[in-house]
Design a protein around this motif. Structure first.
Motif, short mmCIF file in Angstrom:
data_model
loop_
_atom_site.label_atom_id
_atom_site.label_comp_id
_atom_site.label_asym_id
_atom_site.label_seq_id
_atom_site.Cartn_x
_atom_site.Cartn_y
_atom_site.Cartn_z
N ASP A 156 0.84 -1.21 0.00
CA ASP A 156 0.00 0.00 0.00
C ASP A 156 0.87 1.25 0.00
OD1 ASP A 156 -2.27 1.53 0.02
OD2 ASP A 156 -2.61 1.36 2.17
N LEU A 157 1.71 1.38 -1.03
CA LEU A 157 2.64 2.50 -1.09
C LEU A 157 2.98 2.77 -2.54
CD1 LEU A 157 4.50 4.39 0.67
CD2 LEU A 157 6.28 2.68 0.31
N CYS A 158 2.43 3.83 -3.10
CA CYS A 158 2.74 4.20 -4.48
C CYS A 158 4.23 4.55 -4.57
CB CYS A 158 1.89 5.38 -4.93
SG CYS A 158 2.25 5.91 -6.64
N TRP A 190 -1.56 7.41 -11.03
CA TRP A 190 -0.83 6.28 -11.59
C TRP A 190 -1.68 5.02 -11.45
CZ3 TRP A 190 5.17 6.05 -10.94
CH2 TRP A 190 5.73 7.30 -11.27
N GLU A 191 -1.66 4.19 -12.49
CA GLU A 191 -2.47 2.98 -12.51
C GLU A 191 -1.59 1.74 -12.42
OE1 GLU A 191 -5.06 3.03 -15.90
OE2 GLU A 191 -5.78 5.08 -15.49
N GLY A 212 4.76 8.02 -2.54
CA GLY A 212 4.45 7.39 -1.26
C GLY A 212 3.01 7.47 -0.83
N ALA A 213 2.08 7.77 -1.73
CA ALA A 213 0.67 7.83 -1.35
C ALA A 213 0.15 6.42 -1.06
CB ALA A 213 -0.16 8.47 -2.46
N ALA A 214 -0.91 6.35 -0.25
CA ALA A 214 -1.53 5.06 0.06
C ALA A 214 -2.49 4.68 -1.07
CB ALA A 214 -2.28 5.14 1.38
N ILE A 241 -5.70 -0.61 -10.01
CA ILE A 241 -5.94 0.33 -8.92
C ILE A 241 -5.26 1.65 -9.26
CG2 ILE A 241 -3.92 -0.40 -7.55
CD1 ILE A 241 -5.74 0.06 -5.04
N VAL A 242 -5.97 2.74 -9.00
CA VAL A 242 -5.52 4.08 -9.36
C VAL A 242 -5.07 4.82 -8.10
CG1 VAL A 242 -6.12 6.26 -10.48
CG2 VAL A 242 -7.15 4.11 -11.28
N CYS A 243 -3.84 5.33 -8.13
CA CYS A 243 -3.32 6.10 -7.00
C CYS A 243 -4.10 7.41 -6.87
CB CYS A 243 -1.84 6.39 -7.19
SG CYS A 243 -1.14 7.44 -5.90
#
Length: 399
Positions: free
Chosen positions: A45-47, A71-72, A51-53, A64-66
């Motif tokens: 769970d870390l883009c 970002w996908e 570093g977004a969840a 899944i889209v950040c």
């Protein structure tokens, strides 16, 4: 805490197309069910970008889209779209997150937290009662629940296998304080990943709903007939309790999910072959939860919080044999390198804290991508970490 095992992290029915954050072994995962195929995905769970969840994002088809920059990520962890890129600009190989193997079994989502190839992974433990459920024409009725402990999962695991505490912690519920002796027993090993102890225990006088059916045994606790009880552990973090009551069998499975070293989320399943109507479910849930509350009142205050590795650091007697077996097996796995170590942690900035980043199988399967997951390690200078994350250590395009 042990890596390279399957962890039952959530009830299958709770996993939907809405991304959910789950924490296990100190690591945040985002878990969701793909809308097209309905399969469960578990990603770190870390883009990798900022570093977004990812659990705060949403699904687009099976990706899944950040929520930060859009970002996908595919279910295998690879980023396939960066909206800020101009047409024709490629996606860096490092634009990916860890994706962990997932199975659904026994009503749970199981995630493999490690990088072993499939042929080397320990199996998911066998829960045979699930082949004989009431809803499928069998004899076992199921209820489920969860409980949060302020304790280390290994202390909880040993408590669940400990037969001698019942007359004192659970006096009047299923422990008989007038008959606290634990008969000698041999530890049974169905396989290399589990161990069980079976003894005859003297139960207390039944109360409540069960008491209505227990009048025939009388009130003298010393004359109550013994009940065959099995308790044991199933690696990495599970307990099984099997009580063979005069009116039927009761089986409880606990999966003790380590949130971190001192907090544990237990998700449990209780099965019974008696009172199999829905009318008895609430009583079964309440009785199970009362047991947890009684245990937590003691285990949450145990010191030291973590199990010692030195067997001589705590006193053991004959009735502790099942716990001693666990500690010996844990040491064998530690010697094998299956305990979390410094390579599995990253260090935060403010406040100072550590988090877990366990390598996924893709890191081993794709050596050319081995540096794609590099995070700031303990003691590493921030500019070095930044250079790695920006790709300045190889030939990829950088700003």
């Amino acid at each position: 805490m042990l890596k390279n095992f399957w962890y039952a992290v959530e009830f299958s029915a709770h996993v939907t197309t809405k991304p959910e954050r789950i924490t296990v072994l100190g690591q945040h995962l985002v878990v969701y069910r793909t809308p097209r195929q309905g399969r469960v995905v578990a990603l770190s769970d870390l883009c990798v970008h900022r570093g977004a969840a990812l659990s705060g994002g949403w699904l687009k088809d099976d990706k899944i889209v950040c929520p930060y920059h859009g970002w996908e990520y595919e279910p295998d962890g690879a980023c396939t779209k960066i909206p800020a890129n101009l047409p024709g600009r490629g996606i860096p190989k490092k634009a990916r997150v860890d994706s962990y193997p997932v199975q659904e079994k026994y009503g749970f989502v199981w995630v493999f937290m490690g990088d072993l190839p499939e042929s080397e992974r320990p199996p998911i433990p066998v829960w045979p009662e699930f082949d004989d459920l009431v809803e499928n024409g069998g004899k076992f009725r199921v209820v489920t629940g969860e409980f949060l402990w302020n304790a280390n999962y290994e202390r909880i695991l040993e408590n669940g296998c400990d037969i001698a505490h019942a007359p004192f912690v659970h006096a009047g519920r299923f422990g008989n304080p007038e008959m606290p002796q634990v008969p000698d027993y041999e530890v049974e090993h169905p396989d290399e990943w589990s161990a069980f102890a079976t003894v005859d225990l003297h139960p207390p006088k039944p109360s409540g709903l069960w008491g209505r059916f227990g009048r025939l045994v009388g009130n003298d606790l010393k004359k109550r007939p013994p009940v065959a009880t099995s308790a044991g552990w199933m690696l990495p973090n599970m307990i099984k309790l099997h009580v063979r009551l005069p009116i039927g069998d009761m089986v409880i499975y606990d999966t003790n999910i380590p949130i971190d070293e001192t907090h544990t989320l237990v998700k449990w399943v209780a099965l019974r072959t008696f009172f199999t109507g829905r009318w008895a479910d609430k009583d079964a849930v309440n009785r199970t939860l009362r047991i947890f509350y009684e245990d937590a009142a003691v285990v949450d205050k145990v010191r030291p919080e973590l199990l010692p590795f030195d067997l001589g650091a705590e006193l053991h007697i004959k009735s502790d044999l099942i716990a001693v077996e666990y500690r010996r097996r844990r040491q064998e796995l530690a010697d094998k390198g299956w305990l979390l170590n410094e390579e599995d942690f990253i260090t935060g900035d403010v406040p100072r804290r550590t988090a877990t980043v366990i390598p996924s199988p893709a890191r081993r399967e794709s050596p050319e991508l081995a540096r794609a997951w590099v995070h700031k390690a303990r003691g590493e200078h921030p500019t070095v970490a930044a250079a790695r994350l920006m790709g300045q250590d190889d030939s990829e395009e950088t700003p």
